[in-house]
Write a protein that holds these residues in place. Structure first.
Motif, PDB file in Angstrom:
ATOM      1  N   PRO A 100       0.884  -1.229  -0.110  1.00 59.96           N
ATOM      2  CA  PRO A 100       0.032  -0.010  -0.177  1.00 59.96           C
ATOM      3  C   PRO A 100       0.891   1.248   0.013  1.00 59.96           C
ATOM      4  CG  PRO A 100       0.210  -0.767   2.369  1.00 59.96           C
ATOM      5  CD  PRO A 100       0.924  -2.018   1.150  1.00 59.96           C
ATOM      6  N   PRO A 101       0.528   2.206  -0.903  1.00 59.58           N
ATOM      7  CA  PRO A 101       1.244   3.362  -0.770  1.00 59.58           C
ATOM      8  C   PRO A 101       1.079   4.322   0.541  1.00 59.58           C
ATOM      9  CG  PRO A 101       0.096   3.110  -3.114  1.00 59.58           C
ATOM     10  CD  PRO A 101      -0.396   2.301  -2.091  1.00 59.58           C
ATOM     11  N   LEU A 102       2.017   4.707   0.943  1.00 61.67           N
ATOM     12  CA  LEU A 102       1.603   5.358   2.482  1.00 61.67           C
ATOM     13  C   LEU A 102       0.676   6.391   2.195  1.00 61.67           C
ATOM     14  CD1 LEU A 102       2.369   6.095   5.377  1.00 61.67           C
ATOM     15  CD2 LEU A 102       4.099   7.393   4.530  1.00 61.67           C
ATOM     16  N   GLN A 103       0.520   7.344   1.331  1.00 61.97           N
ATOM     17  CA  GLN A 103      -0.275   8.480   1.008  1.00 61.97           C
ATOM     18  C   GLN A 103      -1.711   7.813   1.092  1.00 61.97           C
ATOM     19  OE1 GLN A 103       0.671  11.606   1.487  1.00 61.97           O
ATOM     20  NE2 GLN A 103      -1.523  12.154   1.732  1.00 61.97           N
ATOM     21  N   ALA A 104      -1.707   6.696   0.540  1.00 66.11           N
ATOM     22  CA  ALA A 104      -3.108   6.201   0.285  1.00 66.11           C
ATOM     23  C   ALA A 104      -3.810   5.539   1.662  1.00 66.11           C
ATOM     24  CB  ALA A 104      -2.967   4.746  -0.735  1.00 66.11           C
ATOM     25  N   VAL A 105      -2.842   5.144   2.176  1.00 67.24           N
ATOM     26  CA  VAL A 105      -3.358   4.493   3.691  1.00 67.24           C
ATOM     27  C   VAL A 105      -3.765   5.905   4.438  1.00 67.24           C
ATOM     28  CG1 VAL A 105      -2.550   3.597   5.758  1.00 67.24           C
ATOM     29  CG2 VAL A 105      -1.842   2.733   3.780  1.00 67.24           C
ATOM     30  N   LEU A 106      -2.971   6.844   4.571  1.00 62.37           N
ATOM     31  CA  LEU A 106      -3.255   8.121   5.369  1.00 62.37           C
ATOM     32  C   LEU A 106      -4.605   8.739   4.768  1.00 62.37           C
ATOM     33  CD1 LEU A 106       0.129   9.907   5.277  1.00 62.37           C
ATOM     34  CD2 LEU A 106      -0.900   8.879   7.336  1.00 62.37           C
ATOM     35  N   ASN A 107      -4.626   8.738   3.411  1.00 68.22           N
ATOM     36  CA  ASN A 107      -5.996   9.229   2.780  1.00 68.22           C
ATOM     37  C   ASN A 107      -7.414   8.696   3.251  1.00 68.22           C
ATOM     38  OD1 ASN A 107      -4.386  11.288   1.587  1.00 68.22           O
ATOM     39  ND2 ASN A 107      -4.679  10.127  -0.570  1.00 68.22           N
ATOM     40  N   LEU A 108      -7.097   7.108   3.548  1.00 69.58           N
ATOM     41  CA  LEU A 108      -8.233   6.435   4.055  1.00 69.58           C
ATOM     42  C   LEU A 108      -8.373   6.660   5.422  1.00 69.58           C
ATOM     43  CD1 LEU A 108      -7.728   3.123   1.854  1.00 69.58           C
ATOM     44  CD2 LEU A 108      -9.693   4.591   1.700  1.00 69.58           C
ATOM     45  N   ALA A 109      -7.413   6.792   6.203  1.00 69.82           N
ATOM     46  CA  ALA A 109      -7.503   6.401   7.773  1.00 69.82           C
ATOM     47  C   ALA A 109      -8.118   8.058   8.165  1.00 69.82           C
ATOM     48  CB  ALA A 109      -6.275   6.284   8.250  1.00 69.82           C
ATOM     49  N   ARG A 110      -7.319   9.103   7.694  1.00 68.34           N
ATOM     50  CA  ARG A 110      -7.596  10.295   8.389  1.00 68.34           C
ATOM     51  C   ARG A 110      -9.208  10.854   8.447  1.00 68.34           C
ATOM     52  NH1 ARG A 110      -2.196  13.250   5.978  1.00 68.34           N
ATOM     53  NH2 ARG A 110      -0.841  12.726   7.691  1.00 68.34           N
ATOM     54  N   PRO A 111      -9.964  10.572   7.272  1.00 72.31           N
ATOM     55  CA  PRO A 111     -11.295  11.325   7.407  1.00 72.31           C
ATOM     56  C   PRO A 111     -12.025  10.382   8.454  1.00 72.31           C
ATOM     57  CG  PRO A 111     -10.569  10.997   5.091  1.00 72.31           C
ATOM     58  CD  PRO A 111      -9.641  10.382   5.895  1.00 72.31           C
ATOM     59  N   MET A 112     -11.824   9.261   8.521  1.00 77.92           N
ATOM     60  CA  MET A 112     -12.670   8.305   9.367  1.00 77.92           C
ATOM     61  C   MET A 112     -12.036   8.262  10.702  1.00 77.92           C
ATOM     62  SD  MET A 112     -15.213   7.202   7.723  1.00 77.92           S
ATOM     63  CE  MET A 112     -15.758   7.211   6.213  1.00 77.92           C
ATOM     64  N   GLY A 113     -10.920   8.868  11.175  1.00 76.94           N
ATOM     65  CA  GLY A 113     -10.316   8.961  12.524  1.00 76.94           C
ATOM     66  C   GLY A 113      -9.786   7.502  12.920  1.00 76.94           C
ATOM     67  N   ILE A 114      -9.155   6.944  11.697  1.00 78.61           N
ATOM     68  CA  ILE A 114      -8.570   5.418  12.152  1.00 78.61           C
ATOM     69  C   ILE A 114      -7.029   5.747  12.767  1.00 78.61           C
ATOM     70  CG2 ILE A 114      -8.158   3.247  11.342  1.00 78.61           C
ATOM     71  CD1 ILE A 114     -10.990   3.972  11.546  1.00 78.61           C
ATOM     72  N   SER A 115      -6.657   4.902  13.555  1.00 77.72           N
ATOM     73  CA  SER A 115      -5.414   4.942  13.910  1.00 77.72           C
ATOM     74  C   SER A 115      -4.444   4.544  12.819  1.00 77.72           C
ATOM     75  CB  SER A 115      -5.298   4.300  15.239  1.00 77.72           C
ATOM     76  OG  SER A 115      -3.846   4.131  15.713  1.00 77.72           O
ATOM     77  N   LEU A 116      -3.143   5.058  12.508  1.00 79.36           N
ATOM     78  CA  LEU A 116      -2.274   4.375  11.774  1.00 79.36           C
ATOM     79  C   LEU A 116      -1.560   3.363  12.231  1.00 79.36           C
ATOM     80  CD1 LEU A 116      -0.907   4.545   8.798  1.00 79.36           C
ATOM     81  CD2 LEU A 116       0.668   6.295   9.776  1.00 79.36           C
ATOM     82  N   ASP A 117      -1.271   3.631  13.674  1.00 80.82           N
ATOM     83  CA  ASP A 117      -0.560   2.525  14.303  1.00 80.82           C
ATOM     84  C   ASP A 117      -1.452   1.042  14.233  1.00 80.82           C
ATOM     85  OD1 ASP A 117       1.457   4.036  14.924  1.00 80.82           O
ATOM     86  OD2 ASP A 117       0.731   4.523  16.981  1.00 80.82           O
ATOM     87  N   TRP A 118      -2.829   1.210  14.549  1.00 76.60           N
ATOM     88  CA  TRP A 118      -3.560  -0.079  14.198  1.00 76.60           C
ATOM     89  C   TRP A 118      -3.688  -0.507  12.882  1.00 76.60           C
ATOM     90  CZ3 TRP A 118      -7.957  -0.946  11.240  1.00 76.60           C
ATOM     91  CH2 TRP A 118      -8.948  -2.008  11.657  1.00 76.60           C
ATOM     92  N   ILE A 119      -3.755   0.149  11.812  1.00 72.86           N
ATOM     93  CA  ILE A 119      -3.744  -0.261  10.522  1.00 72.86           C
ATOM     94  C   ILE A 119      -2.209  -0.870  10.260  1.00 72.86           C
ATOM     95  CG2 ILE A 119      -3.536   0.306   8.169  1.00 72.86           C
ATOM     96  CD1 ILE A 119      -5.398   2.525   8.779  1.00 72.86           C
ATOM     97  N   VAL A 120      -1.234  -0.435  10.561  1.00 73.52           N
ATOM     98  CA  VAL A 120       0.278  -0.977  10.294  1.00 73.52           C
ATOM     99  C   VAL A 120       0.227  -2.300  11.149  1.00 73.52           C
ATOM    100  CG1 VAL A 120       2.490  -0.653  10.302  1.00 73.52           C
ATOM    101  CG2 VAL A 120       1.086   1.239   9.647  1.00 73.52           C
TER     102      VAL A 120
END
Length: 266
Positions: A100-120
């Motif tokens: 996954p491109p890092l920016q794509a992950v950030l784009n999906l996570a931020r609007p929903m308030g999702i933790s990047l640590d949890w995704i990774v």
């Protein structure tokens, strides 16, 4: 390129194998010849980097967690548009056929308030802790202490109302506790410093202020000059000072508040 991040944004991601300060990130980027571009705004010129793929962790199960995030969107087409990738690439990311491109992950996570640590990593809560109010009432309403919550965190610091009134000469209700945004005052203030900002003081005057420049928070030194001019400068030589004409409106420039106190970890 669109997947570009500032040194501050990279530090905030707390990715394994990367330094934890903006200066060290910049040094590593130069040493390893990361691709970068220079962006110029009211705050001066700064570098934004393309983070090399090897620094994006790829633990098993990440695709499954990303699928949970994608399910929060109306459909996969919408999720792909938000992520900035094709629907085909999104499918391969979910099935872990593609990194996954890092920016794509950030784009999906931020609007929903999702933790990047949890995704990774799958550790911790799925959702980020919602930011609390800047000032919280003390448990005892008759207490002389007032507790401030560091913006966007659970960290609290308590101050004496008497000290605030006598030493800072401001109202506790007008103060906000925040970490120093940006790096333009590096040498005077660092990104690890904590500051109290008087959000009731937004008139241009001499002193240190939190500004919003082109939508980005930063700390700058303001200096009134003859002829209704305002000099805006920092301590970091990477950023050039500039002047504003106070008789004219300046789009993209906003005074958030004046710094009245700072604390530092030594």
């Amino acid at each position: 390129m669109s997947n570009l991040l500032s040194a501050s944004e990279i530090v905030a991601l707390q990715l394994p194998g990367l330094p934890t300060t903006k200066v060290a990130i910049a040094a590593k980027a130069a040493r390893e010849s990361w691709y970068f571009e220079e962006r110029t705004g009211l705050g001066g010129t700064r570098k934004v980097y393309a983070l090399p793929g090897q620094y994006m962790p790829k633990p098993r199960g990440m695709g499954e967690r990303l699928e949970q995030v994608v399910s929060l969107y109306p459909d996969r087409v919408n999720a792909a548009e938000v992520a900035g990738v094709s629907i085909q690439l999104l499918r391969r990311i979910i099935t872990e056929e593609s990194d996954p491109p890092l920016q794509a992950v950030l784009n999906l996570a931020r609007p929903m308030g999702i933790s990047l640590d949890w995704i990774v990593s799958g550790e911790g809560d799925m959702y980020e802790t919602p930011p609390r109010a800047a000032v919280e009432a003390p448990a005892n309403p008759n207490s002389n202490m007032v507790a401030f919550t560091l913006a966007g965190t659970d960290v609290q610091m308590a101050f004496s109302r008497h000290w605030i009134k006598q030493q800072l000469q401001v109202s506790a209700e007008s103060l906000e506790l925040m970490q120093v945004p940006g790096d333009s005052m590096e040498g005077t203030l660092s990104s690890r410093d904590v500051v109290l900002v008087n959000k009731a003081d937004t008139q241009p005057a001499n002193g240190l202020f939190v500004l919003r420049l082109d939508g980005v928070l930063d700390v700058k030194r303001l200096q009134r000059l003859p002829g209704s001019k305002l000099k805006v400068s920092g301590s970091n030589e990477a950023y050039d000072p500039f002047e504003l004409d106070l008789t004219q409106a300046t789009p993209g420039f906003e005074i958030v508040g004046k710094l009245v106190w700072y604390g530092r970890i030594v």
